[in-house]
Scaffold this motif. Structure first.
Motif, PDB file in Angstrom:
ATOM      1  N   ARG A   1       0.849  -1.197   0.000  1.00  0.00           N
ATOM      2  CA  ARG A   1       0.000   0.000   0.000  1.00  0.00           C
ATOM      3  C   ARG A   1       0.880   1.240   0.000  1.00  0.00           C
ATOM      4  N   LEU A   2       0.419   2.245  -0.708  1.00  0.00           N
ATOM      5  CA  LEU A   2       1.070   3.547  -0.752  1.00  0.00           C
ATOM      6  C   LEU A   2       0.044   4.563  -0.295  1.00  0.00           C
ATOM      7  N   ASN A   3       0.300   5.174   0.835  1.00  0.00           N
ATOM      8  CA  ASN A   3      -0.636   6.127   1.445  1.00  0.00           C
ATOM      9  C   ASN A   3      -2.025   5.510   1.623  1.00  0.00           C
TER      10      ASN A   3
ATOM     11  N   LEU B   1       6.820  -7.956   4.719  1.00  0.00           N
ATOM     12  CA  LEU B   1       8.173  -8.511   4.705  1.00  0.00           C
ATOM     13  C   LEU B   1       8.224  -9.625   5.745  1.00  0.00           C
ATOM     14  N   GLY B   2       8.429 -10.832   5.279  1.00  0.00           N
ATOM     15  CA  GLY B   2       8.451 -11.964   6.192  1.00  0.00           C
ATOM     16  C   GLY B   2       7.056 -12.255   6.720  1.00  0.00           C
ATOM     17  N   GLU B   3       6.948 -12.447   8.015  1.00  0.00           N
ATOM     18  CA  GLU B   3       5.676 -12.795   8.651  1.00  0.00           C
ATOM     19  C   GLU B   3       4.816 -11.585   8.984  1.00  0.00           C
ATOM     20  N   ALA B   4       5.365 -10.392   8.946  1.00  0.00           N
ATOM     21  CA  ALA B   4       4.628  -9.206   9.379  1.00  0.00           C
ATOM     22  C   ALA B   4       4.625  -8.131   8.298  1.00  0.00           C
ATOM     23  N   ALA B   5       3.720  -7.199   8.461  1.00  0.00           N
ATOM     24  CA  ALA B   5       3.697  -6.022   7.585  1.00  0.00           C
ATOM     25  C   ALA B   5       4.473  -4.914   8.277  1.00  0.00           C
ATOM     26  N   ARG B   6       5.293  -4.218   7.516  1.00  0.00           N
ATOM     27  CA  ARG B   6       6.070  -3.097   8.062  1.00  0.00           C
ATOM     28  C   ARG B   6       5.598  -1.823   7.385  1.00  0.00           C
ATOM     29  N   VAL B   7       5.597  -0.743   8.147  1.00  0.00           N
ATOM     30  CA  VAL B   7       5.116   0.544   7.658  1.00  0.00           C
ATOM     31  C   VAL B   7       6.271   1.541   7.730  1.00  0.00           C
ATOM     32  N   PHE B   8       6.502   2.226   6.608  1.00  0.00           N
ATOM     33  CA  PHE B   8       7.606   3.177   6.496  1.00  0.00           C
ATOM     34  C   PHE B   8       7.104   4.523   5.999  1.00  0.00           C
TER      35      PHE B   8
ATOM     36  N   SER C   1      18.748   6.340   6.419  1.00  0.00           N
ATOM     37  CA  SER C   1      18.494   7.748   6.742  1.00  0.00           C
ATOM     38  C   SER C   1      17.386   8.346   5.856  1.00  0.00           C
ATOM     39  N   CYS C   2      16.945   7.615   4.842  1.00  0.00           N
ATOM     40  CA  CYS C   2      15.938   8.127   3.917  1.00  0.00           C
ATOM     41  C   CYS C   2      14.509   7.735   4.320  1.00  0.00           C
ATOM     42  N   TYR C   3      14.354   6.911   5.365  1.00  0.00           N
ATOM     43  CA  TYR C   3      13.019   6.511   5.802  1.00  0.00           C
ATOM     44  C   TYR C   3      12.990   6.295   7.300  1.00  0.00           C
ATOM     45  N   GLU C   4      11.776   6.292   7.844  1.00  0.00           N
ATOM     46  CA  GLU C   4      11.600   5.943   9.249  1.00  0.00           C
ATOM     47  C   GLU C   4      10.528   4.868   9.325  1.00  0.00           C
ATOM     48  N   GLU C   5      10.728   3.910  10.217  1.00  0.00           N
ATOM     49  CA  GLU C   5       9.739   2.856  10.385  1.00  0.00           C
ATOM     50  C   GLU C   5       8.712   3.327  11.400  1.00  0.00           C
ATOM     51  N   LEU C   6       7.434   3.167  11.050  1.00  0.00           N
ATOM     52  CA  LEU C   6       6.356   3.615  11.940  1.00  0.00           C
ATOM     53  C   LEU C   6       5.807   2.449  12.734  1.00  0.00           C
TER      54      LEU C   6
END
Length: 93
Positions: free
Chosen positions: A41-43, A64-71, A88-93
């Motif tokens: 998903r994007l936005n 990614l893998g077993e879970a969803a990650r949000v950046f 340095s170009c992203y942060e994980e939420l």
């Protein structure tokens, strides 16, 4: 173009290339495969094409893998650099 103007700043980048540049996938082919599954998903909207454009400030939800990650994309990289530069170009939420 005026003297001193940067040429490496882009307003957007393809999502498959961005995932590879940020080292979230090992290759662009793997990024395209993940995008083709329809779970990215994007936005908040499903990404239906690998050429979808991403801008700084956009939020990407990625399985990614077993879970969803949000950046959140903080800046658009101009290359696939070392891991510290990519992080340095992203942060994980």
């Amino acid at each position: 173009m005026q003297a001193g103007q940067r040429t490496d700043i882009r307003p957007d980048i393809r999502i498959d290339k961005l995932l590879w540049y940020l080292r979230l996938t090992k290759s662009r082919a793997r990024a395209r495969a993940i995008l083709g599954q329809g779970h990215v998903r994007l936005n908040g909207r499903h990404v239906d094409r690998v050429s979808a454009c991403v801008r700084a400030g956009d939020v990407i939800t990625l399985p990614l893998g077993e879970a969803a990650r949000v950046f959140r994309v903080l800046a658009l990289p101009s290359r696939r650099g070392p891991p510290a530069e990519a992080a340095s170009c992203y942060e994980e939420l």
